[in-house]
Design a protein around this motif. Structure first.
Motif, mmCIF file in Angstrom:
data_model
loop_
_atom_site.group_PDB
_atom_site.id
_atom_site.type_symbol
_atom_site.label_atom_id
_atom_site.label_comp_id
_atom_site.label_asym_id
_atom_site.label_seq_id
_atom_site.Cartn_x
_atom_site.Cartn_y
_atom_site.Cartn_z
ATOM 1 N N TYR A 196 61.819 -69.858 -46.453
ATOM 2 C CA TYR A 196 61.174 -68.962 -47.411
ATOM 3 C C TYR A 196 59.973 -69.607 -48.088
ATOM 4 O O TYR A 196 59.068 -68.921 -48.545
ATOM 5 N N GLY A 197 59.986 -70.960 -48.181
ATOM 6 C CA GLY A 197 58.846 -71.638 -48.770
ATOM 7 C C GLY A 197 57.570 -71.446 -47.960
ATOM 8 O O GLY A 197 56.471 -71.488 -48.508
ATOM 9 N N ASP A 198 57.718 -71.242 -46.643
ATOM 10 C CA ASP A 198 56.545 -71.084 -45.775
ATOM 11 C C ASP A 198 55.990 -69.664 -45.797
ATOM 12 O O ASP A 198 54.853 -69.426 -45.429
ATOM 13 N N LEU A 199 56.844 -68.722 -46.174
ATOM 14 C CA LEU A 199 56.454 -67.329 -46.065
ATOM 15 C C LEU A 199 55.940 -66.828 -47.414
ATOM 16 O O LEU A 199 56.255 -67.375 -48.454
ATOM 17 N N ASP A 200 55.162 -65.786 -47.318
ATOM 18 C CA ASP A 200 54.603 -65.224 -48.542
ATOM 19 C C ASP A 200 55.529 -64.106 -49.019
ATOM 20 O O ASP A 200 55.502 -63.009 -48.494
#
Lengths: 134, 330, 189, 415
Positions: D243-247
């Protein structure tokens, strides 16, 4: 405005096929056993359940050949479904207790445990011969 | 005098049979159609009959806190009053059995009787759910009686204005299809009344979206919650028969047409054609006012039910009445 | 609520100032996952049990915190309570976990309630009362929450001493009927 | 609707539950009602004890993983993600990036199916059976997809400490894409059926209002707090898995209507929009997912030994469909089972908000307000496994004997 978006949908659905899969027969027979006998005799037709995909985890299977009773399976089993007698080198798998996680099949070094595709396992005796694998 | 008694006895027996059988069939069709619209297969047409048989075999439980005689009398009262309606309703172009004795006003009151019986039964069963259900049923009745009354008055006014004798008699209304009597404004007016009638029907029959008194997911069948066995079976019969009565009333008021005069056949065949045509009419009205209504809407809150009947129903019927009067004066 | 967001070190510093000696230990843990290795920040504080209210008040001054749950652990001589708070929620990738740990000696199992500051803590405090047998002072509602009414008094499921679940209370359901089943199978053969 | 009516009548006490057609799980509500109005609410959970947290202290970490999965059948993946992450922190285990992405994909699929399940249940509580059947018919396809990917329809058994157990192979992509496309189309239909229906809006607007202040004070989580207008979402705030990579942006009802009521209708909006968001997240993750191993511990016994030797504590959080789930775990050296395992499910946090939402509302709205939280009682009640003497256990033979006796009695009554 008063809007009822369901009305056109239900009217359309009236002429479509119902979504239900009428397993095992279109209407519940009076006696399931008698119905199954009829199916075996070719007098009635069984509506099949839906296909299960590849890799489905159904009832557990056990093949005692070559099993060394190493008890790795019992160590990871969360449901106490596997009993290992190390002296007699026997393994008893209680399929009625099994929760079908498939963890034992992965940990088994000899691949003696496996998951079958069978899922109709309802029974009145969870210690019957079909449900206890030795 | 003896003739009336004979008529009454034959009438009661035949109408009871008709009410029971017709009630089963119409409930079966309703359930099947609803199931198909919801993408289900649904029960067999004879399922209501099986349900009834099963209920008859079950134990008849009377709760500890109940008032037994009211509790047990309520279902019988409900059923008896529905059968009484049948005696005054014209069926399939035949005149009502008790023609000349009762009129539209009487039918209106008789229609309220089964609901009242359910209210008594609900209060008498001594369960909080049933009590709330009974309260709601009373409130619903207060709600739908207003548009229903307005519809009856409109019909009577039109009949009287057209110079017909016995304006409140169903026989008169059935013999003179309303649509033939009015001009364009009147037609719009009666269409409004028909819509109001369609909205009133589900509440009258305790069907969704106006089934707040029985609300499965709120009150666990509300005023019927304590009923079981034979008593519940009786209510079941009464509700089925009431469905026929209510739909029969709608047909008699708005679609009293017959078609057998267009066929050059024997009287027996004519009767058969007439009965079939009547059944088709009943099912069409049922589909629109019961089945379609209950599958396509969420249940209303009790306050909303009253609001709908008084504001929407009231406006619709009074506007209809006004248009009919305007039409009559033109 | 402050507009400027504090760094984890500053948060610890603020606690240091208001608690003084009451703050017994603190550590900051950063963990990262995924391709971009976005960091999640955890602050662990150990405080004296008398200072719990001040600590929670301090947290409320930074931002009204979200209390996840109060967990606990029977450490033998005492019961450790952990209050899992979260601040700066709603800020993308900016939330801090603040865990406040305090130890209650078994001889003195009493702690102040924090429900006056955070009403939502009630469920968790009631749970701790029935599972650890501790007493929460001034709790607005001290009835049992999860345990059944016929659960014996003086038995606290999460305790590891003599007041915990006793062996005879455990029903080994997977053993029920096993022997009879084996007999039935032997007979059928 | 919330004006206080002074009534001379004594309010009636009504109990809903533990078993009631509106509640799918056992919980007891005690209402004081005046006519149709709810005056006071008290709730009593605790009818469904399983003692899972206690069980974990007598099992090893791998066995407990499957216990965590069975905390709840619907949040099966959510609880196991939180559990795995807690253990991974405690024992300092690295998770391969591909496994992080796979976890994200499975979790989002679960969210879609959970929200659709909720949509159906909500429709049922409103007496709208057709919509209930429709929502569940739509959900069926996702259940099939999850079965196809994981091997089971409910308890997926796809996670493992330190990674995942099954990969998504390239030949499975076609089936997933087909389903996602199907859902993008179906979403518009669902949107129309839920948000454009006048009757549904009449029932849900301004019922069960929860103000943002109350939502914060009562520690509510998930769609409930977001529907009150507070944009908090663990996926957005506290990066984990992929989730940290996704917006990702927390969804509030403002996104659709531009205003926040904090009522049941807003909760429907939030959940429906989250279905759409989940579809997008799955599509994004499928594209970004790197190639790599599924776990750093292919041999389970090595993993078990590593955990046995480890000492430490960890927390695992996950935004489940119903809101934040939280697991705390502490490991002691040379001990197979953890010292403590504390599970906090989303309904545990949301339960207290019921009181605020229900007071002053009508009886007719009780089911939908209760359902609007998307309660999961079995998640919340998981405490003690004790059953002392009082209740006797009936075997199948006993029950058969008793029912035959009763049939005989009725038969005689009928004669």
């Amino acid at each position: 405005m008063f809007r009822l978006p369901m009305v056109p949908r239900v009217l359309k659905q009236l002429f479509n096929k119902p979504a239900t899969n009428p397993f095992p027969a279109r209407h519940l027979p009076k006696s399931i056993t008698r119905f199954l006998e009829k199916v075996a005799a070719g007098k009635a037709e069984l509506v099949l359940p839906l296909e299960v995909p590849e890799g489905f985890r159904g009832k557990i299977g056990y093949n005692p050949e070559g099993c060394t009773a190493c008890s790795l399976c019992a160590r990871v089993c969360p449901a106490n479904a596997i009993e290992v007698n190390r002296e007699e080198k026997t393994v008893t798998v209680y399929a009625g207790h099994c929760i079908q996680c498939g963890q034992c099949t992965e940990v088994c070094p000899k691949n003696n445990l496996f998951m079958t595709k069978e899922f109709l396992t309802a029974t009145t005796d969870r210690y019957s011969e079909e449900m206890v694998l030795t | 005098m003896t003739e009336i008694f004979l008529k009454l006895i034959i009438g009661v027996v035949s109408m009871t049979a008709l009410g029971i059988v017709g009630g089963f069939i119409i409930q079966g069709v309703d359930r099947k159609l609803a199931a198909l619209m919801q993408a289900r297969i649904g029960p067999l047409l004879r399922q209501p009959w099986w349900d009834f048989l099963k209920l008859m075999r079950k134990e008849n439980v009377v709760p500890e806190h109940a008032v037994p005689w009211v509790y047990n009398a309520a279902p019988i009262m409900a059923f008896a009053s529905v059968i009484t309606i049948f005696l005054y309703l014209p069926f399939a172009g035949f005149n009502p059995l008790m023609e000349g004795y009762g009129d539209l006003i009487l039918i209106m009151y008789l229609l309220a009787m089964p609901a009242l019986a359910m209210v008594f039964g609900g209060f008498a069963s001594g369960s909080p759910y049933a009590t709330i259900g009974a309260q709601r049923e009373m409130v619903t009745m207060i709600g739908y009686e207003l548009p229903l009354g307005a519809i009856v008055i409109s019909f009577a006014w039109k009949m009287a204005q057209s110079g017909l004798a016995h304006p409140f008699s169903l026989k008169t209304i059935a013999a003179n299809p309303i649509w033939n009597l009015v001009g364009p404004f009147g037609i719009i007016g009666f269409i409004l009344l028909l819509l109001a009638m369609i909205v009133v029907t589900p509440a009258e029959l305790s069907k969704g979206p106006f089934d707040a008194p029985e609300a499965k997911s709120e009150l666990a069948e509300g005023l019927l919650v304590e009923y079981s066995g034979r008593n519940l079976a009786m209510f079941y019969l009464a509700l089925g028969a009431k469905m026929i009565a209510m739909l029969g009333l709608t047909v008699a008021l708005f679609f009293p047409y017959t078609i057998s005069q267009y066929f050059q056949v024997d009287t027996t065949v004519k009767i058969v054609i007439e009965v079939l045509f009547y059944i088709i009419k009943i099912f069409l009205v049922m589909f629109v006012s019961v089945t379609l209504m209950r599958v396509s809407m969420a249940r209303f809150r009790i306050t909303q039910i009253v609001e709908i009947y008084w504001k929407l129903g009231g406006t619709m019927t009074f506007l209809g009445l006004f248009l009919i009067m305007l039409d009559g004066k033109l | 609520m402050n507009d400027n967001i504090l760094t984890p070190e500053q948060v610890v510093e603020q606690f240091q100032q208001c608690l003084g000696d009451g703050l017994q230990a603190s550590r900051i843990v950063k963990r990262s996952e995924g391709l971009k290795s976005a960091e999640s920040i955890q602050i662990w504080l150990t405080i004296d049990k008398t200072k719990i209210k001040i600590a929670v008040q301090q947290l409320c001054d930074i931002q009204y915190p979200h209390l996840s749950v109060i967990s606990g652990c029977d450490m033998g001589e005492g019961i450790e309570l952990l209050y899992h708070f979260f601040i700066y929620y709603g800020v993308a990738r900016g939330e801090y976990s603040v865990t406040i740990r305090t130890t209650l000696p078994k001889t003195d199992l009493i702690i102040d309630t924090i429900t006056d500051l955070i009403p939502g803590a009630l469920t968790s405090e009631r749970e701790k009362q029935e599972f650890f047998g501790l007493q929460v002072l001034n709790i607005p509602d001290s009835r049992r929450m999860f345990l059944p009414d016929d659960f014996p008094e003086g038995v606290y499921p999460w305790r590891k001493d003599e007041t915990g679940i006793k062996e005879e209370m455990v029903k080994k359901l997977h053993e029920v009927g096993k022997a009879e089943g084996a007999q039935r199978r032997a007979k059928n053969k | 609707m919330k004006e206080s009516v002074v009534s001379a009548k004594k309010p009636i006490k009504t109990v809903i539950g533990p078993i009631h057609p509106a509640l799918k799980e056992p919980i007891k509500f005690i209402f004081e009602i005046d006519g149709e109005k709810v005056i006071k609410v008290d709730l009593a959970p605790g009818h469904n004890h399983r003692g899972l947290e206690w069980m974990a202290t007598r099992r090893n970490a791998v066995q407990t993983l499957y216990v965590s999965e069975r905390i709840c059948g619907i949040c099966s993946i959510s609880h196991s993600i939180a559990y795995c992450r807690a253990i991974e922190q405690a024992a300092d285990i690295e998770v391969p990036v591909r496994a992080d992405y796979l976890r994200t994909i499975f979790a989002e699929m679960e969210r879609i199916h959970s929200h659709l399940l909720w949509a159906g249940v909500a429709a049922l509580e409103l007496g709208f059976d057709t919509l209930f059947y429709k929502a569940w018919e739509v959900r069926e396809d996702l259940m099939d997809l999850l079965e196809y990917l994981t091997g089971n329809r409910v308890n997926y058994g796809v996670l493992q400490i330190g990674g995942v157990r099954r990969d998504i192979t390239p030949d499975q992509h076609a089936r997933i894409n087909k389903s996602l496309l199907n859902y993008t189309i179906l979403f518009d239909e669902l949107y129309d059926m839920f948000l454009e229906d006048t009757v549904l809006r009449m029932r849900c607007r301004d019922t069960g209002v929860l103000t943002p202040e109350d939502a914060l004070k009562l520690c509510t989580v998930g769609p409930v707090i977001r529907a009150s207008g507070i944009a908090t979402d663990v996926r957005q705030d506290f990066p984990y898995c992929a989730y940290g990579d996704l917006d990702i942006k927390a969804i509030t009802p403002e996104a659709l209507a531009g205003e926040v009521h904090g009522d049941v209708f807003d909760r429907i909006i939030v959940r429906l929009l989250e279905v759409k968001q989940s579809i997008e997240i799955i599509q994004q993750s499928m594209k970004k997912m790197p190639i790599g191993p599924l776990t750093n511990f292919p041999k389970l016994m090595v993993l078990l030994n590593h955990i046995k030797q480890a000492e430490g504590e960890g927390i695992g959080r996950h935004e489940a469909p119903r809101g934040e789930v939280f697991h705390y775990i502490r490991l002691a050296a040379n001990q197979e089972s953890p010292l403590v395992w504390k599970v906090k499910a989303s309904t545990y946090s949301n339960a207290m908000s019921w009181v605020k939402m229900l007071e002053g509302e009508q009886i007719a709205d009780i089911p939908i307000i209760v359902a609007s939280v998307d309660p999961c009682i079995s998640c919340t009640d998981r405490v003690a496994m004790v059953d002392k003497g009082r209740t006797s256990i009936f075997t199948q033979d006993d029950l058969r004997r008793l029912s035959r006796k009763k049939t005989e009695r009725i038969r005689q009554g009928l004669k």
